[in-house]
Design a protein around this motif. Structure first.
Motif, PDB file in Angstrom:
ATOM      1  N   THR A 146       0.786  -1.206   0.140  1.00  0.00           N
ATOM      2  CA  THR A 146      -0.222   0.101   0.111  1.00  0.00           C
ATOM      3  C   THR A 146       0.983   1.128   0.069  1.00  0.00           C
ATOM      4  O   THR A 146       2.240   1.093   0.469  1.00  0.00           O
ATOM      5  CB  THR A 146      -1.076  -0.154   1.153  1.00  0.00           C
ATOM      6  OG1 THR A 146      -0.055   0.260   2.408  1.00  0.00           O
ATOM      7  CG2 THR A 146      -1.817  -1.269   1.478  1.00  0.00           C
ATOM      8  N   ALA A 148       0.641   3.661   2.108  1.00  0.00           N
ATOM      9  CA  ALA A 148       0.999   3.977   3.613  1.00  0.00           C
ATOM     10  C   ALA A 148       2.127   3.175   3.750  1.00  0.00           C
ATOM     11  O   ALA A 148       2.957   3.645   4.751  1.00  0.00           O
ATOM     12  CB  ALA A 148       0.083   3.869   4.501  1.00  0.00           C
ATOM     13  N   TRP A 441      -1.620  11.931  -5.891  1.00  0.00           N
ATOM     14  CA  TRP A 441      -0.733  11.709  -4.611  1.00  0.00           C
ATOM     15  C   TRP A 441      -0.530  13.047  -3.887  1.00  0.00           C
ATOM     16  O   TRP A 441      -0.077  14.029  -4.767  1.00  0.00           O
ATOM     17  CB  TRP A 441       0.587  11.234  -4.906  1.00  0.00           C
ATOM     18  CG  TRP A 441       1.455  10.922  -3.614  1.00  0.00           C
ATOM     19  CD1 TRP A 441       2.724  11.835  -3.273  1.00  0.00           C
ATOM     20  CD2 TRP A 441       1.214   9.930  -2.569  1.00  0.00           C
ATOM     21  NE1 TRP A 441       3.000  11.210  -2.163  1.00  0.00           N
ATOM     22  CE2 TRP A 441       2.419  10.398  -1.697  1.00  0.00           C
ATOM     23  CE3 TRP A 441       0.222   9.237  -2.212  1.00  0.00           C
ATOM     24  CZ2 TRP A 441       2.438   9.787  -0.444  1.00  0.00           C
ATOM     25  CZ3 TRP A 441       0.217   8.520  -1.072  1.00  0.00           C
ATOM     26  CH2 TRP A 441       1.423   8.702  -0.105  1.00  0.00           C
ATOM     27  N   ASP A 442      -0.979  13.081  -2.619  1.00  0.00           N
ATOM     28  CA  ASP A 442      -0.842  14.378  -1.668  1.00  0.00           C
ATOM     29  C   ASP A 442       0.529  14.070  -0.925  1.00  0.00           C
ATOM     30  O   ASP A 442       0.283  13.603   0.100  1.00  0.00           O
ATOM     31  CB  ASP A 442      -2.208  14.815  -1.080  1.00  0.00           C
ATOM     32  CG  ASP A 442      -1.703  15.862  -0.228  1.00  0.00           C
ATOM     33  OD1 ASP A 442      -1.049  16.892  -0.516  1.00  0.00           O
ATOM     34  OD2 ASP A 442      -2.634  16.057   0.812  1.00  0.00           O
ATOM     35  N   SER A 445      -0.070  15.286   2.772  1.00  0.00           N
ATOM     36  CA  SER A 445      -0.515  14.184   3.726  1.00  0.00           C
ATOM     37  C   SER A 445      -0.166  12.651   3.801  1.00  0.00           C
ATOM     38  O   SER A 445      -0.746  11.889   4.345  1.00  0.00           O
ATOM     39  CB  SER A 445      -2.207  14.401   3.754  1.00  0.00           C
ATOM     40  OG  SER A 445      -2.737  14.005   2.340  1.00  0.00           O
ATOM     41  N   LYS A 446       0.530  12.596   2.459  1.00  0.00           N
ATOM     42  CA  LYS A 446       0.998  11.079   2.381  1.00  0.00           C
ATOM     43  C   LYS A 446      -0.085  10.189   2.046  1.00  0.00           C
ATOM     44  O   LYS A 446      -0.273   9.155   2.588  1.00  0.00           O
ATOM     45  CB  LYS A 446       1.810  10.565   3.351  1.00  0.00           C
ATOM     46  CG  LYS A 446       2.921  11.464   3.599  1.00  0.00           C
ATOM     47  CD  LYS A 446       4.122  11.564   2.731  1.00  0.00           C
ATOM     48  CE  LYS A 446       5.304  12.300   3.307  1.00  0.00           C
ATOM     49  NZ  LYS A 446       6.246  12.511   2.153  1.00  0.00           N
ATOM     50  N   THR A 447      -1.177  10.637   1.391  1.00  0.00           N
ATOM     51  CA  THR A 447      -2.540  10.018   1.006  1.00  0.00           C
ATOM     52  C   THR A 447      -2.815  10.259  -0.565  1.00  0.00           C
ATOM     53  O   THR A 447      -2.346  11.207  -1.103  1.00  0.00           O
ATOM     54  CB  THR A 447      -3.438  10.259   1.846  1.00  0.00           C
ATOM     55  OG1 THR A 447      -3.618  11.875   1.355  1.00  0.00           O
ATOM     56  CG2 THR A 447      -3.259  10.175   3.490  1.00  0.00           C
ATOM     57  N   ILE A 448      -3.513   9.312  -1.182  1.00  0.00           N
ATOM     58  CA  ILE A 448      -3.991   9.428  -2.385  1.00  0.00           C
ATOM     59  C   ILE A 448      -5.372  10.006  -2.510  1.00  0.00           C
ATOM     60  O   ILE A 448      -6.142   9.766  -1.567  1.00  0.00           O
ATOM     61  CB  ILE A 448      -4.315   7.934  -2.770  1.00  0.00           C
ATOM     62  CG1 ILE A 448      -3.068   7.103  -3.109  1.00  0.00           C
ATOM     63  CG2 ILE A 448      -4.986   7.863  -4.475  1.00  0.00           C
ATOM     64  CD1 ILE A 448      -2.968   5.752  -3.373  1.00  0.00           C
ATOM     65  N   LYS A 449      -5.360  11.064  -3.208  1.00  0.00           N
ATOM     66  CA  LYS A 449      -6.685  11.927  -3.212  1.00  0.00           C
ATOM     67  C   LYS A 449      -7.570  11.639  -4.582  1.00  0.00           C
ATOM     68  O   LYS A 449      -6.841  11.420  -5.532  1.00  0.00           O
ATOM     69  CB  LYS A 449      -6.400  13.415  -3.154  1.00  0.00           C
ATOM     70  CG  LYS A 449      -5.699  13.690  -1.887  1.00  0.00           C
ATOM     71  CD  LYS A 449      -6.482  13.669  -0.769  1.00  0.00           C
ATOM     72  CE  LYS A 449      -5.926  14.276   0.679  1.00  0.00           C
ATOM     73  NZ  LYS A 449      -6.713  14.144   1.797  1.00  0.00           N
TER      74      LYS A 449
END
Length: 455
Positions: A146, A148, A441-442, A445-449
């Motif tokens: 993943t 994360a 990819w943000d 925030s190290k997250t997928i938007k």
């Protein structure tokens, strides 16, 4: 064989010629890699002793190749299935220590580094544990299961300073290195677009592997194999075909797309996540209960360049890249590079002039010929190029680079950051497929938007 380097000066030297010149292709054979032409007698102090974790289809190949390298030996092996422990001893010697507990290898002071080839859902834990125990590690692709987990793996590598190399061997190939050199020399002019594709058309290529006949809860530590995934009753098909399910694998993205992405990153000198990603596909051929697509087409945006990647488990097609530019196209295949030059200029009057009235049309044609027929076009490419070399799928150079880094402490090309960015492209492709929307990819925030979601 004489030096076949291709410089910007040489490129410019072959590009000035008159319009209408015949484009020819020169074939150049790359010199064999000299890395393995070394004495086999290596001093004990220079030998690298590795522990092997996972001796399955890929792991057995990594083990077999590693022990043929000068100064490299396997000190112990780990696998949760007894049959693969037996296979490790068949490959590396009957006295090889084997275990089901990989931490025994991490605790072994005689082991310098780890080579791991395990299902995707185990990558993070083994890499984090290995570097935390002071071991360098070669981990099969994709780096993470993943996005994360990839963030955590990069943090662990940077905190410990250990060497992490991810197993996408394109970055260690002569073919990819020569393509990188050619593009840096300017043969493409302005880069316009990149395409990549790979397809298979058989049950084995679609991961419908036959489980070992003796596989059972007695010969396999099934509970440990499942890791932190919600527990299921023993199922030999899940074990053998884990790539088919997102709980354990990352589908064609993590198995095949990651090769295309890592190769593209290396050739173009990219080490970042794509800006935007849009995927589509489906389970069109292998309706066997899997929940990952067998056809997956994705459009990426890197900077302002579109990169289109196509994966297909229903039609056999070669692995191929096309780097397209204003001066021509570079086609990269398994063991060859083909550069086709393009002038990017008119070699005759524009056909649009046929819409002019007669007097204007004839005047335009006359002027065009006066200005072009006797004047050479500056920068007109007249020579195509074709290189031939060892397959970019050859794993031995990639392993050699890892073991040499373990010895020298010099950085590897495909470190945790590079591997994370390649894996991120795959996670973004999967996220877009399942969300049925463009994603990005943000980094903050190290997250997928998802498209339209507030960052």
């Amino acid at each position: 064989m004489k030096n076949t380097g291709f410089s910007r000066r040489r490129f410019m030297g072959i590009t000035a010629a008159a319009a209408g010149a015949t484009i020819v292709t020169q074939t150049i054979f790359l010199d064999p890699d000299p890395l393995f032409a070394r004495p086999t007698n290596v001093a004990p102090s220079d030998r690298v002793r590795f522990g092997m974790i996972g001796i399955g289809m890929q792991g057995s190949g990594l083990l077999s190749n590693s022990i043929t390298l000068p100064g490299v030996e396997c000190a112990a092996a780990c696998d949760l299935y007894d049959g693969r422990q037996a296979l490790a001893r068949e490959l590396a010697g009957a006295s090889l220590p084997v275990t089901r507990r990989y931490r025994e290898l991490l605790d072994n002071k005689d082991i310098d580094c780890i080579v791991a080839a395990v299902p995707d859902h185990w990558h993070k834990q083994i890499v984090v544990d290995a570097v935390g125990a002071g071991k360098d590690i070669y981990c099969e692709k994709p780096m993470s299961h993943t996005a994360a987990e990839g963030v955590d793996m990069v943090a662990a590598q940077q905190k410990t300073g250990r060497i992490v190399q991810i197993g996408s061997q394109r970055v260690s190939s002569q073919i990819a290195a020569k393509a990188k050199e050619l593009i840096a020399a300017g043969v493409l002019g302005d880069l316009m677009m990149v395409e990549g594709s790979l397809g298979r058309n058989d049950p084995t290529g679609a991961w419908e592997y036959p489980p070992p006949p003796d596989l059972s809860p007695a010969t396999l530590d099934w509970d440990t194999w499942q890791g932190t995934v919600p527990k299921r009753s023993f199922d030999p098909l899940l074990y053998a075909r884990w790539r088919c399910w997102k709980e354990y694998g990352t589908g064609v993205a993590g198995d095949l797309l990651v090769h295309l992405i890592s190769g593209m990153q290396f050739v173009l000198g990219i080490n970042e996540a794509p800006k935007r990603v849009m995927s589509m596909g489906g389970i069109l051929r292998w309706k066997d209960g899997r929940n990952m697509p067998d056809v997956h087409a994705t459009l990426f945006e890197y900077g302002n360049i579109p990169v289109y990647m196509r994966l297909n488990l229903g039609t056999d097609t070669p692995e191929i890249y096309r780097f397209m530019g204003s001066k021509g196209m570079l086609e990269l295949t398994d063991s060859a590079i083909n550069y086709s030059a393009q002038p990017g200029v008119d070699d005759s009057p524009s056909y649009y002039a046929n819409s002019f009235p007669k007097d204007l049309r004839e005047s335009y044609f006359k002027t065009w010929h006066e200005e072009h027929d006797l004047t050479p076009y500056k920068g007109y490419p007249t020579e195509g190029l074709s290189y031939r070399g060892v397959s970019f799928d050859e794993v031995k150079p990639h392993l050699w680079n890892f073991f040499q880094s373990v010895r020298s402490r010099k950085p590897v090309v495909e470190d945790a950051v590079f591997g994370h960015h390649a894996a991120l492209a795959c996670h973004l492709a999967n996220a877009s497929y399942f969300r049925q929307s463009a994603v990005s990819w943000d980094e903050g925030s190290k997250t997928i938007k998802t498209a339209g979601e507030r960052v």
